[in-house]
Scaffold this motif. Structure first.
Motif, PDB file in Angstrom:
ATOM      1  N   ILE A  64       0.861  -1.188   0.000  1.00  0.00           N
ATOM      2  CA  ILE A  64       0.000   0.000   0.000  1.00  0.00           C
ATOM      3  C   ILE A  64       0.894   1.234   0.000  1.00  0.00           C
ATOM      4  O   ILE A  64       1.761   1.400   0.856  1.00  0.00           O
ATOM      5  CB  ILE A  64      -0.931   0.024   1.227  1.00  0.00           C
ATOM      6  N   VAL A  65       0.665   2.069  -1.001  1.00  0.00           N
ATOM      7  CA  VAL A  65       1.452   3.299  -1.099  1.00  0.00           C
ATOM      8  C   VAL A  65       0.715   4.383  -0.333  1.00  0.00           C
ATOM      9  O   VAL A  65      -0.484   4.587  -0.511  1.00  0.00           O
ATOM     10  CB  VAL A  65       1.644   3.712  -2.570  1.00  0.00           C
ATOM     11  N   SER A  66       1.431   5.068   0.538  1.00  0.00           N
ATOM     12  CA  SER A  66       0.813   6.160   1.296  1.00  0.00           C
ATOM     13  C   SER A  66       1.730   7.378   1.250  1.00  0.00           C
ATOM     14  O   SER A  66       2.894   7.291   0.879  1.00  0.00           O
ATOM     15  CB  SER A  66       0.596   5.775   2.759  1.00  0.00           C
ATOM     16  N   VAL A  67       1.151   8.465   1.674  1.00  0.00           N
ATOM     17  CA  VAL A  67       1.909   9.706   1.696  1.00  0.00           C
ATOM     18  C   VAL A  67       1.542  10.470   2.959  1.00  0.00           C
ATOM     19  O   VAL A  67       0.425  10.361   3.453  1.00  0.00           O
ATOM     20  CB  VAL A  67       1.626  10.548   0.436  1.00  0.00           C
ATOM     21  N   ASP A  68       2.521  11.199   3.474  1.00  0.00           N
ATOM     22  CA  ASP A  68       2.267  12.034   4.649  1.00  0.00           C
ATOM     23  C   ASP A  68       2.906  13.395   4.393  1.00  0.00           C
ATOM     24  O   ASP A  68       4.014  13.655   4.808  1.00  0.00           O
ATOM     25  CB  ASP A  68       2.884  11.370   5.893  1.00  0.00           C
ATOM     26  N   PRO A  69       2.182  14.251   3.654  1.00  0.00           N
ATOM     27  CA  PRO A  69       2.795  15.528   3.263  1.00  0.00           C
ATOM     28  C   PRO A  69       3.284  16.288   4.487  1.00  0.00           C
ATOM     29  O   PRO A  69       2.497  16.546   5.397  1.00  0.00           O
ATOM     30  CB  PRO A  69       1.653  16.287   2.589  1.00  0.00           C
ATOM     31  N   PRO A  70       4.555  16.610   4.542  1.00  0.00           N
ATOM     32  CA  PRO A  70       5.072  17.293   5.715  1.00  0.00           C
ATOM     33  C   PRO A  70       4.610  18.751   5.769  1.00  0.00           C
ATOM     34  O   PRO A  70       4.451  19.385   4.728  1.00  0.00           O
ATOM     35  CB  PRO A  70       6.587  17.216   5.540  1.00  0.00           C
ATOM     36  N   VAL A  71       4.391  19.225   6.983  1.00  0.00           N
ATOM     37  CA  VAL A  71       3.991  20.625   7.160  1.00  0.00           C
ATOM     38  C   VAL A  71       5.039  21.543   6.579  1.00  0.00           C
ATOM     39  O   VAL A  71       4.753  22.596   6.021  1.00  0.00           O
ATOM     40  CB  VAL A  71       3.777  20.912   8.658  1.00  0.00           C
ATOM     41  N   SER A  72       6.322  21.108   6.664  1.00  0.00           N
ATOM     42  CA  SER A  72       7.407  21.972   6.189  1.00  0.00           C
ATOM     43  C   SER A  72       7.258  22.274   4.704  1.00  0.00           C
ATOM     44  O   SER A  72       7.644  23.352   4.248  1.00  0.00           O
ATOM     45  CB  SER A  72       8.754  21.311   6.458  1.00  0.00           C
TER      46      SER A  72
END
Lengths: 467, 433
Positions: A64-72
């Motif tokens: 499963i491909v996921s992403v966690d866009p960083p706040v930075s």
């Protein structure tokens, strides 16, 4: 009346202003173009940086491909504080992981780490779009995931505008300086003209001396033309003054004589003496008429020398006709009159009217003062000269008098005005020829008019034989 | 029972028709009927008919604070019975309640304010604004934050009738809407004086200063148990599990926009967050959609500790006599600036901007500080608060800056991740003994 044209100054300024204006516009356009590139360059780094930060946060776990866009990443983008941010993350199969689903999709998906940057429109806003790829290494979901980040152009535009305005200010400052410089330069350059104007204005109207000014090369021609013109004007005025003085003097003497003759006539009672007196009055009157004619003819010759247009003149025919009309039908003595001519026509470039006047004066002079038995008019021609000789067998003029008789009113005779030779001399001088005498010999005394001959096809002779 | 009947007495048929369906609908999504009832009962709401002849000032009925001791089913049945008796046809009105504040003088403009903020808090501000603009009638529609977000999105896409002002404590929602081009730009001397973290693009403006606080029930928590940092709170929950089991409450982050916003700020770069979630889970945390529900549970003693509550509401409860101690966390303090914007399609945009300007003006700020939100960036914290005297210079501040960074909070993947973590922690904690 001088037609009033636009001033030289305003013409030059108009041209320079137009050039500067066009230059400023061109530079402004160029500045805007480069400023946009510079602004895009600067903000593209942020955009790509943010896209990479998001791409870094993509990972695969158990297929499963996921992403966690960083706040930075968002903080990086919010450095251009007022711009809207749109983004989307696609997994290797092309389905949207997060973000705006309808944001410009890339076809085919970017399969390289190298960022792809383009312009576009999203939700009606012009945006700059960066796409970066990230390779996912996973047994089941391997491939390239894509991050698309778009940002509105407000910060770019305002930076570009800022840069352009600053560049334009510099350009305008430079242009302004150059323009002021040009204004001064033009004023300086036109200064000599103003000097000439002041010089001419402050002059006494009677002062026709040449202008004595230091002038730049460009307007030396103008100054020398003015000087030549003034020179000619001065010459003419001097001539006219002298002529008027002479003419007045010449006319006054015979008029006084005529008046005394008429007085005598009115007191005379004896019929034979009356007849004699009357004859004298007639003679004086005709002399006065002749004098007047000569004065007018002289004036005409002087005038024509200034104004007449030179044309090709056939000298032989002109001389023959003049001789025929000048010799009176009745003479008080027998004079043998002959005309000698060359085989070909002889052309000169000149004014037929004044030449005829000169010749006829010479013939009259010869008949009146010279010729005892013979008067001969010869037309001669050599390679570059055309010559008219008037020859008589009279006493002639001694060489010592030659210079004096060329001037008007030289004579001491009571019946002659002394204008004839002066007229001839003036005419020949106006034609650039020579006026000479030849001492009395067996052939007789000769007055010679020498003109420059024209011939050949370059100057086709147009004979003026009718007048 | 008697008090409820008395309370409902002044309501007209139309008022009920707008009240009842919305009441039901709002509760259908709720996980906790008990909370829903508590919310209804706790709220101080004045009802009026939006389209009928405006009610006279005197006839406006107020539902007093009801000691909610009966179940929601009983209330629903009761209300349904009254409705049937009155012959009311139940209309499918929108989910939110609209209250009308008639113009003080001749009505020129109707300003429709759509807000996810307690009407009780906004009312003094609306009244004061009307004192300045006596020809404006304000129609105040109140939503839960997530509902407002859905409605405002629909408005933005042109699918719904326009709003004149959108006001919410979930500033991340507002930032998302502004980012999508829903807001109109506004500049005035007042807005330009604002600190940069409380405005974005000259379109959305934060007008309050509200720290997230920890609330203790004074009766249930002895002073020696009061904790002032998150780490200390975790220790307390660990050291006295039996005392506080099921007695600590916070927002249900899946339902409450502000709860999610606070949680995401807690999650941002603090290692303590994971331990806190774990501790909350183990202590069988009670979650709720709304600040008011949590406060009423705390006041009633059903809860002993409330974590991450909006400070201004907590102060409001204290001033109404609730036995609560409001603590500003000393490790860091998340500060919310409740924000508002005028939608691009607003019919009465000029009036919307005027109201916005009022909210941001010195007079509006003062009113807000005295009557509604109590805290201020420039002044000392209210005396009821256990915290540093001057928040802004305390070095604890972690303001929720209104700007594109909040888009990260709104990110779908991020949200799912946080919610999953939240559910895992709280449910595993609930399962553990």
């Amino acid at each position: 009346m001088i037609e009033r044209g636009r001033s030289l100054y305003s013409r030059i300024i108009l041209v320079i202003g137009a050039i500067f204006g066009a230059g400023t516009i061109a530079l402004g356009a160029a500045a805007w173009f480069y400023a946009r590139i510079a602004a895009d360059d600067a903000y593209d780094r942020l955009l790509v940086g943010a896209a990479f930060q998001i791409a870094e946060s993509i990972y695969a776990q158990e297929g499963i491909v996921s992403v966690d866009p960083p706040v930075s990443a968002f903080e990086t983008l919010s450095l251009s504080s007022s711009d809207r941010i749109f983004y989307k993350v696609l997994d290797p199969s092309g389905s949207v992981l997060t973000g705006y689903e309808d944001l410009a999709s890339v076809q085919p998906p970017v399969a390289a780490e190298e960022p792809m940057i383009s312009d576009g429109v999203y939700k009606g806003f012009p945006v700059r779009i960066a796409v970066v790829g990230r390779h996912i290494f996973d047994p089941t979901a391997s491939g390239w995931a894509n991050v698309i980040v778009a940002q509105t152009r407000e910060a770019r535009t305002s930076l570009a505008r800022d840069l352009t305005v600053k560049a334009l200010l510099l350009v305008l400052a430079m242009t302004g300086l150059a323009f002021i410089g040009v204004l001064f330069a033009i004023r300086r350059a036109l200064e000599p003209l103003a000097r000439i104007e002041r010089e001419l204005q402050s002059r006494d109207p009677k002062d026709l001396n040449p202008l004595d000014l230091e002038t730049p090369r460009e307007i030396q021609a103008l100054v020398s033309t003015i000087n030549r013109f003034m020179d000619r004007l001065a010459g003419r005025i001097a001539l006219m003054q002298r002529f008027i003085a002479d003419a007045a003097h010449q006319i006054r003497t015979p008029l006084a004589g005529l008046a005394s003759q008429v007085d005598l006539l009115s007191q005379e009672v004896r019929p034979e003496r009356r007849e004699q007196q009357l004859e004298r009055v007639r003679e004086r009157t005709s002399e006065l008429g002749r004098l007047t004619n000569q004065l007018l003819s002289h004036a005409m010759v002087i005038h024509r020398a200034e104004v007449a247009n030179f044309e090709p003149v056939e000298l032989v025919a002109l001389a023959r006709q003049t001789l025929m009309s000048a010799v009176p039908l009745a003479l008080d003595r027998d004079v043998d009159i002959s005309f000698e001519e060359p085989p070909d026509p002889v052309f000169i470039f000149g004014d037929a009217v004044s030449i005829r006047e000169a010749l006829s004066n010479l013939i009259h002079n010869a008949l009146k003062h010279g010729a005892d038995t013979r008067l001969e008019v010869r037309v001669l021609a050599d390679q570059d000269a055309a010559v008219i000789e008037v020859i008589d067998d009279g006493p002639g003029i001694p060489a010592s008098e030659w210079q004096r008789v060329r001037e008007p009113f030289h004579t001491k005779s009571s019946t002659g005005s002394g204008l004839g030779l002066a007229i001839a001399g003036d005419v020949v001088r106006a034609h650039g020829g020579e006026f000479r005498f030849r001492e009395r010999s067996d052939d007789g005394f000769a007055v010679i008019l020498r003109f420059k001959r024209v011939h050949g096809p370059a100057e086709p002779p147009r004979a003026d034989e009718t007048s | 029972m008697t008090s409820l009947a008395l309370a409902l007495l002044p309501l007209s048929r139309n008022q009920l028709s707008s009240l009842i369906p919305s009441h039901f609908r709002r509760r259908t999504g709720s996980t906790s009927p008990r909370n829903a009832l508590a919310h209804r009962a706790e709220k101080w709401t004045r009802f009026s008919a939006p389209n009928d002849a405006p009610l006279e000032e005197e006839s406006i009925g107020w539902i007093p604070k009801v000691e909610s001791t009966f179940g929601s089913d009983a209330l629903a049945l009761r209300v349904a019975a009254i409705l049937l008796a009155a012959g009311v046809t139940i209309t499918t009105a929108e989910a939110a309640e609209t209250t009308r504040f008639p113009a003080m003088q001749h009505e020129n403009v109707i300003l429709s304010v759509h807000a996810a903020t307690d009407q009780a808090a906004m009312e003094p501000l609306i009244r004061d604004f009307q004192a300045l603009s006596p020809n404006v009638t304000v129609e105040y529609t109140e939503y839960l934050t997530n509902e407002l977000f859905i409605q405002a999105t629909a408005v933005c896409e042109g699918k719904q009738e326009s709003m004149d002002l959108v006001l919410s404590s979930s500033v991340d929602h507002l930032v998302k809407l502004v980012n999508d081009g829903c807001a109109a730009r506004y500049r005035s001397p007042t807005t330009l004086r604002m600190p940069s973290w409380t405005r974005w693009r000259d379109e959305v403006f934060g007008f309050t200063f509200e720290p997230a606080v920890i609330v203790f029930n004074k009766d249930l928590v002895p002073p020696e148990d009061v904790r002032r940092t998150r780490a200390e709170l975790i220790d307390l929950l660990r050291s006295k599990p039996e005392t506080y089991q099921g007695k600590i409450g916070t927002y249900d982050v899946s339902q409450s926009g502000i709860g999610y916003l606070f949680a995401s700020y807690d999650a941002r770069g603090t290692t303590v967050f994971g331990r806190l979630l774990e501790a909350l889970g183990r202590a069988q945390v009670v979650t709720s959609c709304c600040t008011t529900d949590l406060l009423s549970d705390l006041s009633a003693g059903r809860l002993a500790i409330g974590y991450n509550l909006i400070g201004s509401y907590a102060i409001g409860a204290v001033r109404r006599g609730a036995p609560l101690r409001v603590v500003i966390p000393r490790d860091y303090t998340v500060v919310l600036s409740r924000a508002a914007f005028v939608p691009r399609m607003a019919r009465e945009a000029a009036t919307g901007f005027r109201f916005l300007d009022y909210l941001l003006s010195a007079r509006g700020q003062q009113k807000s500080r005295e009557a509604s939100f109590y805290f201020s960036a420039d002044l000392a914290v209210p005396e009821e608060v256990d915290g540093p005297m001057w928040l802004s210079s305390s070095g604890l501040l972690r303001p929720i800056a209104i700007g594109p960074e909040l888009l990260a909070v709104q990110d779908r993947a991020k949200r799912e991740r946080l919610l999953a973590e939240w559910r895992r922690s709280t449910s595993s904690g609930a399962n553990s003994p």
